[in-house]
Design a protein around this motif. Structure first.
Motif, PDB file in Angstrom:
ATOM      1  N   ASN A 146       0.799  -1.234   0.000  1.00  8.34           N
ATOM      2  CA  ASN A 146       0.000   0.000   0.000  1.00  8.34           C
ATOM      3  C   ASN A 146       0.826   1.275   0.000  1.00  8.34           C
ATOM      4  OD1 ASN A 146      -2.634  -1.039  -0.139  1.00  8.34           O
ATOM      5  ND2 ASN A 146      -2.597  -1.560   2.034  1.00  8.34           N
ATOM      6  N   VAL A 147       2.065   1.235   0.470  1.00  5.42           N
ATOM      7  CA  VAL A 147       2.877   2.459   0.515  1.00  5.42           C
ATOM      8  C   VAL A 147       3.148   3.006  -0.887  1.00  5.42           C
ATOM      9  CG1 VAL A 147       5.118   3.439   1.148  1.00  5.42           C
ATOM     10  CG2 VAL A 147       3.859   2.015   2.779  1.00  5.42           C
ATOM     11  N   MET A 166       3.667   6.745  -5.180  1.00  3.43           N
ATOM     12  CA  MET A 166       4.320   6.678  -6.481  1.00  3.43           C
ATOM     13  C   MET A 166       3.938   7.828  -7.407  1.00  3.43           C
ATOM     14  SD  MET A 166       6.640   4.493  -6.693  1.00  3.43           S
ATOM     15  CE  MET A 166       6.891   4.634  -8.453  1.00  3.43           C
ATOM     16  N   GLY A 167       2.731   8.325  -7.302  1.00  2.59           N
ATOM     17  CA  GLY A 167       2.361   9.465  -8.134  1.00  2.59           C
ATOM     18  C   GLY A 167       3.273  10.654  -7.894  1.00  2.59           C
ATOM     19  N   ARG A 168       3.575  10.919  -6.618  1.00  7.05           N
ATOM     20  CA  ARG A 168       4.465  12.031  -6.289  1.00  7.05           C
ATOM     21  C   ARG A 168       5.912  11.709  -6.628  1.00  7.05           C
ATOM     22  NH1 ARG A 168       2.617  13.189  -0.274  1.00  7.05           N
ATOM     23  NH2 ARG A 168       1.923  11.013  -0.463  1.00  7.05           N
ATOM     24  N   VAL A 169       6.318  10.451  -6.477  1.00  4.85           N
ATOM     25  CA  VAL A 169       7.673  10.051  -6.884  1.00  4.85           C
ATOM     26  C   VAL A 169       7.871  10.344  -8.364  1.00  4.85           C
ATOM     27  CG1 VAL A 169       9.169   8.058  -7.297  1.00  4.85           C
ATOM     28  CG2 VAL A 169       8.025   8.309  -5.094  1.00  4.85           C
ATOM     29  N   GLU A 170       6.909   9.961  -9.192  1.00  2.00           N
ATOM     30  CA  GLU A 170       7.023  10.185 -10.632  1.00  2.00           C
ATOM     31  C   GLU A 170       7.036  11.675 -10.970  1.00  2.00           C
ATOM     32  OE1 GLU A 170       3.764   7.940 -12.137  1.00  2.00           O
ATOM     33  OE2 GLU A 170       4.700   5.996 -11.704  1.00  2.00           O
ATOM     34  N   GLY A 194      13.670   0.223   5.187  1.00  2.00           N
ATOM     35  CA  GLY A 194      13.675  -0.476   3.909  1.00  2.00           C
ATOM     36  C   GLY A 194      13.029   0.336   2.812  1.00  2.00           C
ATOM     37  N   TYR A 195      12.541  -0.368   1.811  1.00  2.00           N
ATOM     38  CA  TYR A 195      11.992   0.215   0.585  1.00  2.00           C
ATOM     39  C   TYR A 195      10.858   1.203   0.868  1.00  2.00           C
ATOM     40  CZ  TYR A 195       9.531   0.013  -3.980  1.00  2.00           C
ATOM     41  OH  TYR A 195       8.885   0.320  -5.155  1.00  2.00           O
ATOM     42  N   ASP A 196       9.858   0.750   1.620  1.00  2.00           N
ATOM     43  CA  ASP A 196       8.699   1.610   1.884  1.00  2.00           C
ATOM     44  C   ASP A 196       9.114   2.923   2.531  1.00  2.00           C
ATOM     45  OD1 ASP A 196       6.973  -0.265   0.817  1.00  2.00           O
ATOM     46  OD2 ASP A 196       6.172  -0.932   2.745  1.00  2.00           O
ATOM     47  N   ASP A 197       9.939   2.834   3.561  1.00  2.00           N
ATOM     48  CA  ASP A 197      10.301   4.040   4.297  1.00  2.00           C
ATOM     49  C   ASP A 197      11.278   4.926   3.533  1.00  2.00           C
ATOM     50  OD1 ASP A 197       9.089   4.210   7.205  1.00  2.00           O
ATOM     51  OD2 ASP A 197       9.410   2.107   6.759  1.00  2.00           O
ATOM     52  N   SER A 207      11.256  -3.921   5.030  1.00  2.00           N
ATOM     53  CA  SER A 207      11.372  -3.220   3.765  1.00  2.00           C
ATOM     54  C   SER A 207      10.015  -2.991   3.120  1.00  2.00           C
ATOM     55  CB  SER A 207      12.278  -3.992   2.818  1.00  2.00           C
ATOM     56  OG  SER A 207      12.787  -3.147   1.811  1.00  2.00           O
ATOM     57  N   MET A 208       9.208  -4.037   3.094  1.00  2.00           N
ATOM     58  CA  MET A 208       7.848  -3.926   2.566  1.00  2.00           C
ATOM     59  C   MET A 208       6.910  -4.705   3.484  1.00  2.00           C
ATOM     60  SD  MET A 208       8.039  -4.186  -1.583  1.00  2.00           S
ATOM     61  CE  MET A 208       8.504  -5.899  -1.608  1.00  2.00           C
TER      62      MET A 208
END
Length: 242
Positions: A32-33, A38-42, A79-82, A188-189
């Protein structure tokens, strides 16, 4: 070959998505993270989202996020999410990033063993260097760890071949680029779903409550039929590049 960003060639987004999707088990896409971030990451970090084209077709791709990190193991995200959360929240709070975290790299199966992953990683690292970032790290998802889901990441990361490199192909790719292992990324996830959702994602039946070995999972998946929940906490491995 040509290296472009997804922002440069938005029409290739679906082709790139196919390359990424064939490399990971289905449950990975239900964290869910990333759905929230991801919209803001992109939007914020398009410069660090690259694709390798061969004859106009997408053969590899990868992306990363710039974040603040003081260089100590204690300050690494879990990890990845954070890492995603730290990068986006830091950008919105005006915190200056110091580091690039590689987040994912994928190579089309028809282009395996051609060094494409290294091309992507080197391009992302070059961009980080030119932007003045002082560290490059990655929460790796080791290629063969799913074969040993009951072994801790700390133990697995210590398994090496006679030449001193890791037994794991993905860890070796980074080691050959000069990366060193830092520590496990313990949370991480985190992927949660109903029992029916997990049965669909894993293509398995979970008849009783217990921990299960699930294809593609690096750790065990906890199924609780009484609560109708399945929970998977994935442990990854932090490495740092020179």
């Amino acid at each position: 070959m040509e290296i472009v960003t997804r922002a440069d060639r938005p029409e290739l987004h679906e082709a790139a998505a196919v390359v990424f999707r064939e490399r990971w088990p289905e449950f990975v896409f239900h964290d869910n993270v990333p759905k929230r971030y991801m919209g803001r990451v992109e939007e914020y970090f398009a410069r660090y989202d690259v694709m390798v084209l061969d004859g106009g077709s997408v053969v590899a791709g990868g992306w990363g996020v710039p974040m603040a990190w003081d260089g100590s193991a204690d300050d690494l995200p879990p990890g990845y999410d954070d890492a995603l959360i730290r990068a986006v929240d830091g950008r919105e709070a005006g915190i200056e990033p110091t580091s690039l975290s590689f987040m994912a790299v994928a190579v089309g199966s028809s282009h395996d063993r051609r060094g494409m992953a290294g091309v992507v990683l080197e391009e992302l690292a070059r961009r980080a260097c030119s932007d003045g970032l002082t560290h490059v790290v990655a929460p790796l998802r080791p290629t063969w760890k799913h074969r040993y889901p009951m072994v801790s990441m700390a133990e697995y990361a210590g398994w090496s071949r006679p030449d001193g490199l890791s037994i794991d192909p993905w860890i070796r790719t980074h080691q050959r680029m000069g990366a060193r292992v830092l520590c496990p990324a313990p949370r991480s996830m985190v992927i949660e779903g109903t029992v029916a959702e997990w049965e669909s994602w894993a293509d398995m039946v979970f008849p009783v409550s217990r921990e299960y070995v699930v294809p593609g999972a690096l750790n065990l998946v906890l199924i609780d039929r009484e609560r109708d929940r399945g929970v998977y906490v994935e442990e990854n491995l932090w490495v740092q590049h020179r």
